[in-house]
Write an enzyme that holds these catalytic residues in place. Structure first.
Site, PDB file in Angstrom:
ATOM      1  N   CYS A  57      -2.947  -5.938   5.904  1.00  0.00           N
ATOM      2  CA  CYS A  57      -2.275  -6.923   5.049  1.00  0.00           C
ATOM      3  C   CYS A  57      -3.258  -7.993   4.555  1.00  0.00           C
ATOM      4  O   CYS A  57      -4.124  -7.681   3.752  1.00  0.00           O
ATOM      5  CB  CYS A  57      -1.085  -7.538   5.781  1.00  0.00           C
ATOM      6  SG  CYS A  57       0.108  -8.342   4.665  1.00  0.00           S
ATOM      7  N   HIS A 101       2.139  -3.010   8.054  1.00  0.00           N
ATOM      8  CA  HIS A 101       2.181  -3.553   9.411  1.00  0.00           C
ATOM      9  C   HIS A 101       2.764  -2.511  10.354  1.00  0.00           C
ATOM     10  O   HIS A 101       3.685  -1.776   9.997  1.00  0.00           O
ATOM     11  CB  HIS A 101       3.059  -4.806   9.468  1.00  0.00           C
ATOM     12  CG  HIS A 101       2.467  -5.995   8.791  1.00  0.00           C
ATOM     13  ND1 HIS A 101       1.409  -6.700   9.321  1.00  0.00           N
ATOM     14  CD2 HIS A 101       2.801  -6.617   7.635  1.00  0.00           C
ATOM     15  CE1 HIS A 101       1.116  -7.708   8.509  1.00  0.00           C
ATOM     16  NE2 HIS A 101       1.936  -7.671   7.484  1.00  0.00           N
TER      17      HIS A 101
END
Length: 530
Positions: free
Chosen positions: A333, A445
């Site tokens: 991310c 994630h």
């Protein structure tokens, strides 16, 4: 109408979240319809529900322990610090804007309590038991007037409270007595018992202290919970990372996770840390990096500021030297965005920086937008070139939380990560990049929670070091359930469960009495108004 029990602490990090998780599993395996609740979380460790709502990770673990799918009602208010005493405010899973600490606590928090009451009302109708977690300490005098997570919730529900102290850090008796002294009479009356947590040694040696506490406070001590090593349960916030910063001496694969000031979702790496051949540690500055085999860059709530921190601290130069030596660098991310060439924030979504140069290890540019993408995803990894191996995994599961759109700028890079399902709808979206040698990143994630993918990455590193690959023998989901069971066993044995059920049984009657008094007061006020 549900029964309630509320877990409050004498300070942060005393074990409220873990004991709430334990009670959820204990009550769940007794056949109760139990649900966790925390009115307000302040954390950068968040999760995305099936509906695309963002909530705190602690309530996700508690929901899993209770056999439930996580939903935003379990954590209606989430504050994600962005820097300079400012946080992004998320109500019922959706961001409503950034606010300074003063703006929130002096003006908005009591408005947010409306969402808290609505969420509680919905849970109250659906479940027979609500296990509620407080935050920090209920006795912070400077915060009490606008606090919506501790005694305001307890008084609203007339919920019985267990007050928890961490004896491992010292001063547990003083903290319990002092906290009770700072509460007002109505608040003290709601505290129905005390719990001493994280005790090491012979519990019988603590008997004089328990006798003193009960005599001094008039409150029963319901139990002394032993210190539990390596629980295997997600940590709530980055306070716990202080215990994971020592550079390891052993471990076939040493992984350094860069702990930037605005690190988020560090639980992405928990599954790696539980591998038998891995030593994983966190690094705040250049002195603590050591000689890792792999460097990992985690998510960030303020990517441009964290990128500037990497340069200022000297970590950026060490990461580049590590990569130039042929060693692997991986980003998730915000860390993935930092691996690119440029990070742009024209709308000043996260900071006042218009743009910041990235590490330049991947050919890409990220531009922030005001809208945040939050969704659970399914995807695949096809032929990821990494450390001389090609890694494939057909059924990756995870979630996205990001505000940036990434454009690819270099023809030679690979794009092996594909999201095939977002919010239960089919799609084709490239969400990761690799340089074809030793660097890759993705927006997904939880990608390392996928057992096959995680072991394949570790084996690629092992082979590059001349070590034999290991078989994938772990089932992360099953291990997590075993951890909940072990935690519940330990806590159930240590607590006076008969006394706890007696306290919980009183909560329903107290709430009915409070509702009757409130209704009578409303009728009286209406008559006066007429």
């Amino acid at each position: 109408m549900a029964n309630y029990i509320m877990m409050m602490g004498t300070s942060s990090h005393v074990g409220k979240s873990i004991l709430t998780t334990a009670l959820c599993r204990i009550l769940y395996r007794q056949g109760r319809r139990v649900v966790p609740f925390k009115a307000q979380n302040m954390a950068l460790n968040s999760y995305v529900t099936r509906d695309g709502d963002e909530m705190g990770r602690a309530q996700v673990a508690q929901a899993e322990a209770a056999g439930l799918e996580p939903v935003a009602d379990m954590n209606p208010v989430l504050l994600k610090p962005t820097g300079n005493s400012c946080s992004q405010v998320i109500i019922m899973g959706k961001p409503v804007g950034n606010m300074s600490a003063r703006e929130y606590h002096k003006g908005y928090s009591l408005k947010a309590f409306g969402a808290v009451k609505d969420a509680l009302a919905r849970l109250d109708r659906e479940y027979d038991t609500i296990v509620i977690e407080g935050a920090g300490s209920p006795a912070e005098i400077n915060l009490k007037a606008n606090d919506i997570v501790n005694m305001r919730v307890a008084k609203h529900l007339q919920a019985p409270v267990l007050l928890i102290a961490d004896i491992d850090r010292g001063g547990a008796l003083a903290s319990l007595v002092g906290t009770l002294e700072l509460l007002d009479e109505e608040e003290r009356a709601l505290v129905k018992g005390l719990v001493i947590n994280k005790f090491r040694g012979d519990v019988t040696l603590l008997t004089p202290a328990i006798d003193f506490l009960e005599e001094k406070t008039g409150k029963p001590v319901l139990g002394v919970i032993p210190h539990i090593e390596q629980m295997g349960i997600d940590d709530e916030d980055s306070v716990s990372l202080q215990e994971k910063m020592a550079v390891p001496e052993d471990g076939d694969v040493k992984i350094a996770v860069i702990q930037t000031p605005k690190i988020s979702n560090f639980t992405d790496f928990d599954a790696l840390s539980h591998e038998q051949d891995v030593s994983l540690y966190y690094v705040k500055d250049s002195d603590g990096l050591g000689q890792p085999d792999v460097i990992m860059l985690p998510g960030s709530k303020n990517t441009t500021e964290d990128m500037l921190y990497l340069r200022k601290s000297g970590l950026a130069d060490l990461i580049l030297a590590h990569e130039a030596a042929g060693k692997p660098v991986i980003g998730i991310c915000g860390g993935y965005q930092m691996l690119g060439e440029l990070i742009c924030d024209p709308e000043h979504t996260e900071s006042e920086n218009d743009e910041v140069e990235g590490l330049g290890l991947l050919g890409m540019k990220t531009v922030f937008a005001k809208e945040k993408l939050t969704s659970q995803v399914r995807g695949m990894c096809r032929d990821l070139p990494f450390m001389g191996q090609y890694i494939s995994a057909d059924d990756l599961r995870g979630y996205e939380i990001h505000m940036g759109h990434t454009e690819f700028t270099r023809a030679g890079d690979e794009h092996p990560f594909m999201i095939t399902e977002r919010r239960n709808a089919a799609c084709e979206s490239v969400e990761g990049t690799a340089n074809g040698i030793n660097v890759f990143g993705t927006y997904i994630h939880g990608v390392f929670d996928n057992d096959k993918f995680r072991r394949s990455v570790l084996n690629a590193v092992r082979i590059s070091k001349g070590l034999e690959p290991l078989a994938n023998t772990r089932n992360t989901a099953a291990e997590k359930q075993q951890a909940y069971e072990h935690l519940a066993d330990v806590v159930e044995e240590a607590l006076d469960m008969d006394k706890l059920f007696e306290i919980m049984g009183e909560s329903c009657g107290n709430r009915q009495m409070a509702d009757g008094q409130e209704a009578a007061q409303n009728v009286h006020q209406a008559g006066e108004n007429v």
